[in-house]
Design a protein around this motif. Structure first.
Motif, short mmCIF file in Angstrom:
data_model
loop_
_atom_site.label_atom_id
_atom_site.label_comp_id
_atom_site.label_asym_id
_atom_site.label_seq_id
_atom_site.Cartn_x
_atom_site.Cartn_y
_atom_site.Cartn_z
N GLU A 84 56.06 51.45 35.82
CA GLU A 84 55.56 50.20 35.26
C GLU A 84 54.77 49.42 36.32
O GLU A 84 53.70 48.88 36.02
CB GLU A 84 56.72 49.36 34.75
N GLU A 85 55.29 49.37 37.54
CA GLU A 85 54.58 48.68 38.61
C GLU A 85 53.25 49.35 38.91
O GLU A 85 52.24 48.68 39.13
CB GLU A 85 55.44 48.63 39.88
N THR A 86 53.24 50.68 38.90
CA THR A 86 52.01 51.42 39.13
C THR A 86 51.00 51.15 38.02
O THR A 86 49.80 50.99 38.29
CB THR A 86 52.30 52.92 39.24
N ALA A 87 51.48 51.09 36.78
CA ALA A 87 50.58 50.81 35.66
C ALA A 87 49.99 49.41 35.77
O ALA A 87 48.78 49.22 35.57
CB ALA A 87 51.33 50.96 34.33
N VAL A 88 50.82 48.44 36.13
CA VAL A 88 50.32 47.07 36.30
C VAL A 88 49.30 47.02 37.43
O VAL A 88 48.23 46.40 37.30
CB VAL A 88 51.50 46.09 36.57
N GLN A 89 49.62 47.69 38.54
CA GLN A 89 48.69 47.71 39.69
C GLN A 89 47.39 48.41 39.31
O GLN A 89 46.31 47.98 39.70
CB GLN A 89 49.35 48.41 40.89
N ALA A 90 47.50 49.51 38.55
CA ALA A 90 46.30 50.24 38.13
C ALA A 90 45.43 49.36 37.23
O ALA A 90 44.20 49.36 37.37
CB ALA A 90 46.68 51.52 37.41
N LYS A 91 46.05 48.59 36.34
CA LYS A 91 45.28 47.68 35.49
C LYS A 91 44.58 46.62 36.32
O LYS A 91 43.41 46.30 36.09
CB LYS A 91 46.19 47.02 34.45
N ALA A 92 45.31 46.07 37.29
CA ALA A 92 44.72 45.05 38.16
C ALA A 92 43.57 45.65 38.98
O ALA A 92 42.50 45.02 39.12
CB ALA A 92 45.77 44.46 39.08
N ASP A 93 43.77 46.84 39.52
CA ASP A 93 42.72 47.51 40.29
C ASP A 93 41.50 47.80 39.42
O ASP A 93 40.35 47.63 39.87
CB ASP A 93 43.23 48.81 40.91
N LEU A 94 41.74 48.22 38.18
CA LEU A 94 40.64 48.50 37.26
C LEU A 94 39.87 47.22 36.94
O LEU A 94 38.63 47.22 36.93
CB LEU A 94 41.18 49.13 35.97
N ALA A 95 40.61 46.13 36.71
CA ALA A 95 39.95 44.85 36.44
C ALA A 95 39.11 44.42 37.63
O ALA A 95 37.97 43.96 37.47
CB ALA A 95 40.98 43.78 36.09
N ASP A 96 39.66 44.58 38.85
CA ASP A 96 38.90 44.24 40.06
C ASP A 96 37.65 45.11 40.18
O ASP A 96 36.57 44.61 40.53
CB ASP A 96 39.77 44.40 41.31
N ALA A 97 37.80 46.40 39.92
CA ALA A 97 36.66 47.31 40.02
C ALA A 97 35.59 46.94 39.01
O ALA A 97 34.38 46.95 39.32
CB ALA A 97 37.12 48.75 39.82
N ILE A 98 36.02 46.57 37.80
CA ILE A 98 35.05 46.18 36.77
C ILE A 98 34.33 44.89 37.19
O ILE A 98 33.10 44.79 37.05
CB ILE A 98 35.76 46.00 35.41
N LYS A 99 35.08 43.93 37.75
CA LYS A 99 34.46 42.69 38.21
C LYS A 99 33.45 42.97 39.32
O LYS A 99 32.34 42.42 39.33
CB LYS A 99 35.52 41.72 38.72
N ARG A 100 33.84 43.85 40.26
CA ARG A 100 32.93 44.20 41.35
C ARG A 100 31.66 44.85 40.82
O ARG A 100 30.54 44.54 41.24
CB ARG A 100 33.62 45.12 42.36
N ARG A 101 31.82 45.76 39.88
CA ARG A 101 30.65 46.46 39.34
C ARG A 101 29.76 45.50 38.55
O ARG A 101 28.53 45.60 38.62
CB ARG A 101 31.08 47.63 38.47
N LEU A 102 30.40 44.59 37.79
CA LEU A 102 29.60 43.60 37.06
C LEU A 102 28.84 42.71 38.04
O LEU A 102 27.65 42.42 37.83
CB LEU A 102 30.51 42.74 36.17
N ARG A 103 29.53 42.27 39.09
CA ARG A 103 28.88 41.43 40.10
C ARG A 103 27.72 42.19 40.75
O ARG A 103 26.62 41.65 40.92
CB ARG A 103 29.90 41.01 41.16
N THR A 104 27.96 43.46 41.09
CA THR A 104 26.90 44.27 41.70
C THR A 104 25.73 44.44 40.74
O THR A 104 24.56 44.33 41.14
CB THR A 104 27.46 45.66 42.10
N ALA A 105 26.04 44.69 39.47
CA ALA A 105 24.97 44.87 38.47
C ALA A 105 24.18 43.57 38.30
O ALA A 105 22.94 43.58 38.22
CB ALA A 105 25.56 45.30 37.14
N GLU A 106 24.90 42.41 38.26
CA GLU A 106 24.21 41.13 38.13
C GLU A 106 23.33 40.88 39.34
O GLU A 106 22.20 40.38 39.21
CB GLU A 106 25.24 40.00 37.96
N GLU A 107 23.83 41.21 40.53
CA GLU A 107 23.04 41.04 41.75
C GLU A 107 21.79 41.91 41.72
O GLU A 107 20.70 41.49 42.12
CB GLU A 107 23.89 41.35 42.99
N GLN A 108 21.97 43.15 41.23
CA GLN A 108 20.81 44.06 41.14
C GLN A 108 19.79 43.55 40.12
O GLN A 108 18.58 43.61 40.34
CB GLN A 108 21.27 45.47 40.76
N ILE A 109 20.32 43.02 39.01
CA ILE A 109 19.41 42.47 37.99
C ILE A 109 18.66 41.28 38.56
O ILE A 109 17.43 41.13 38.38
CB ILE A 109 20.20 42.08 36.71
#
Length: 161
Positions: A84-109
């Motif tokens: 359960e802890e790993t699943a929660v951490q994986a969700k948090a990591d995925l959300a962070d990765a998505i935020k980073r990618r969105l930020r990177t994409a916005e910066e590129q745009i």
């Protein structure tokens, strides 16, 4: 009396018993029975001791089995918690990765937009410069050109001194 066969058989039997008694058969028989009783008693004692050992061993194995079951339950609970802890951490990591990618994409745009604006601005400057050059060239007479050159030289001379 001797004519009666039952009487004769009875007397013979009593005499036979007397002879056996005389030679000590009853002692031998009693000794054999005592030995047999002692052997049976020792076998019963041994069986009782083995039974007690078996019960002790059974209790020990049952206790070990309960301990093992408790350990298995603890391991399963711990594994569930970790999962359960790993699943929660994986969700948090995925959300962070998505935020980073969105930020990177916005910066590129934004960078692409800025580049496009710069390119359009540079092109507009080139066109405006070319148009101004043509307009000035058409409106400039040789006398005006000489006057502007003299004024520029004077201005440069004043700034250098």
């Amino acid at each position: 009396m001797l004519e009666n066969s039952n009487f004769v058989v009875g007397i013979a039997f009593i005499l036979f018993l007397g002879v056996l008694w005389w030679f000590g058969a009853h002692k031998t028989l009693a000794t054999a029975l005592d030995k047999r009783a002692a052997r049976i008693k020792s076998e019963l004692d041994e069986a009782r001791r083995l039974r007690e050992e078996a019960q002790t061993l059974l209790a020990s194995y049952e206790r070990k089995q309960k301990e093992a079951e408790a350990q298995v339950a603890d391991i399963v609970a711990h594994a569930r918690t970790e999962a359960e802890e790993t699943a929660v951490q994986a969700k948090a990591d995925l959300a962070d990765a998505i935020k980073r990618r969105l930020r990177t994409a916005e910066e590129q745009i934004q960078a692409a937009e800025d580049g496009a604006v710069r390119a359009v601005r540079n092109e507009a400057i080139k066109v405006a410069t070319a148009a101004a050059g043509e307009a000035i060239a058409k409106s400039m007479t040789p006398e005006k050109q000489a006057g502007l050159i003299d004024a520029g030289i004077a201005q440069v001379g004043a700034k250098l001194h």
